[in-house]
Design a protein around this motif. Structure first.
Motif, PDB file in Angstrom:
ATOM      1  N   VAL A 186     -18.253 -12.130 159.427  1.00 12.81           N
ATOM      2  CA  VAL A 186     -19.517 -10.995 158.471  1.00 12.81           C
ATOM      3  C   VAL A 186     -19.256  -9.433 158.251  1.00 12.81           C
ATOM      4  N   THR A 187     -19.395  -9.255 157.204  1.00  6.98           N
ATOM      5  CA  THR A 187     -19.329  -7.715 156.817  1.00  6.98           C
ATOM      6  C   THR A 187     -20.678  -6.590 157.327  1.00  6.98           C
ATOM      7  N   TYR A 188     -20.976  -6.090 157.909  1.00  9.63           N
ATOM      8  CA  TYR A 188     -21.351  -5.316 158.448  1.00  9.63           C
ATOM      9  C   TYR A 188     -22.136  -4.405 157.653  1.00  9.63           C
ATOM     10  N   ASP A 243     -22.452  -1.356 154.204  1.00 16.22           N
ATOM     11  CA  ASP A 243     -22.593  -1.852 153.371  1.00 16.22           C
ATOM     12  C   ASP A 243     -21.607  -0.544 152.012  1.00 16.22           C
ATOM     13  N   GLY A 285     -15.551  -7.081 151.415  1.00 14.27           N
ATOM     14  CA  GLY A 285     -16.299  -8.060 152.887  1.00 14.27           C
ATOM     15  C   GLY A 285     -14.588  -8.846 152.560  1.00 14.27           C
ATOM     16  N   GLU A 296     -20.581 -10.016 150.221  1.00 18.16           N
ATOM     17  CA  GLU A 296     -20.810  -9.140 150.002  1.00 18.16           C
ATOM     18  C   GLU A 296     -21.739  -8.866 152.122  1.00 18.16           C
ATOM     19  N   ALA A 297     -22.417  -7.392 151.784  1.00 15.08           N
ATOM     20  CA  ALA A 297     -22.685  -7.518 153.234  1.00 15.08           C
ATOM     21  C   ALA A 297     -23.687  -7.921 153.881  1.00 15.08           C
ATOM     22  N   GLY A 298     -23.754  -8.158 154.797  1.00 18.75           N
ATOM     23  CA  GLY A 298     -24.411  -9.749 155.629  1.00 18.75           C
ATOM     24  C   GLY A 298     -24.391 -11.156 155.097  1.00 18.75           C
ATOM     25  N   ASP A 299     -23.383 -11.665 154.622  1.00 14.98           N
ATOM     26  CA  ASP A 299     -22.576 -12.706 154.401  1.00 14.98           C
ATOM     27  C   ASP A 299     -22.644 -12.956 155.496  1.00 14.98           C
ATOM     28  N   ILE A 300     -22.321 -14.481 155.721  1.00 10.08           N
ATOM     29  CA  ILE A 300     -21.272 -14.983 157.045  1.00 10.08           C
ATOM     30  C   ILE A 300     -21.119 -15.953 156.656  1.00 10.08           C
ATOM     31  N   CYS A 301     -20.020 -15.824 156.971  1.00  5.15           N
ATOM     32  CA  CYS A 301     -18.925 -16.671 156.018  1.00  5.15           C
ATOM     33  C   CYS A 301     -18.262 -17.781 157.240  1.00  5.15           C
TER      34      CYS A 301
END
Length: 104
Positions: free
Chosen positions: A41-43, A45, A49, A84-89
């Protein structure tokens, strides 16, 4: 919430959580981790990511060489994505049940 989602998705009897704060390119080459999977997860901005690719776009023979043939691991570079910020991979590792590498 992420833990419940991961257990429901994988059916794993347990999940280990580890929080890492990374502000640089921790993984400088394409690879597949030696465990079931990783949730990234990228937190922040403006913070790049992780890059990821679909199994069908991976040359597993080149990947198994440990990145020595890095230019041939990804079959089609235009079919890679960056979170991107907020994505959960959810990224599958070598021990992911049912993972069937695409030949060659």
């Amino acid at each position: 919430a992420i833990t419940r989602w991961l257990v429901a998705l994988t059916g794993a009897p347990e999940v280990t959580l580890q929080l890492e704060v990374v502000g640089w390119n921790k993984c400088g080459r394409w690879h597949q981790d030696n465990y079931v999977g990783r949730v990234a997860v990228t937190y922040g901005d403006g913070v790049p990511g992780t890059w990821f690719v679909d199994d069908s776009n991976v040359n597993f023979r080149a990947l198994e060489q440990g990145g020595l043939d890095a230019d041939n691991i990804v079959r089609e570079p235009s079919r890679t994505w960056q979170a991107e910020a907020g994505d959960i991979c959810l990224i599958k590792g070598q021990k992911w049940g049912g993972l069937r590498p695409t030949p060659g």
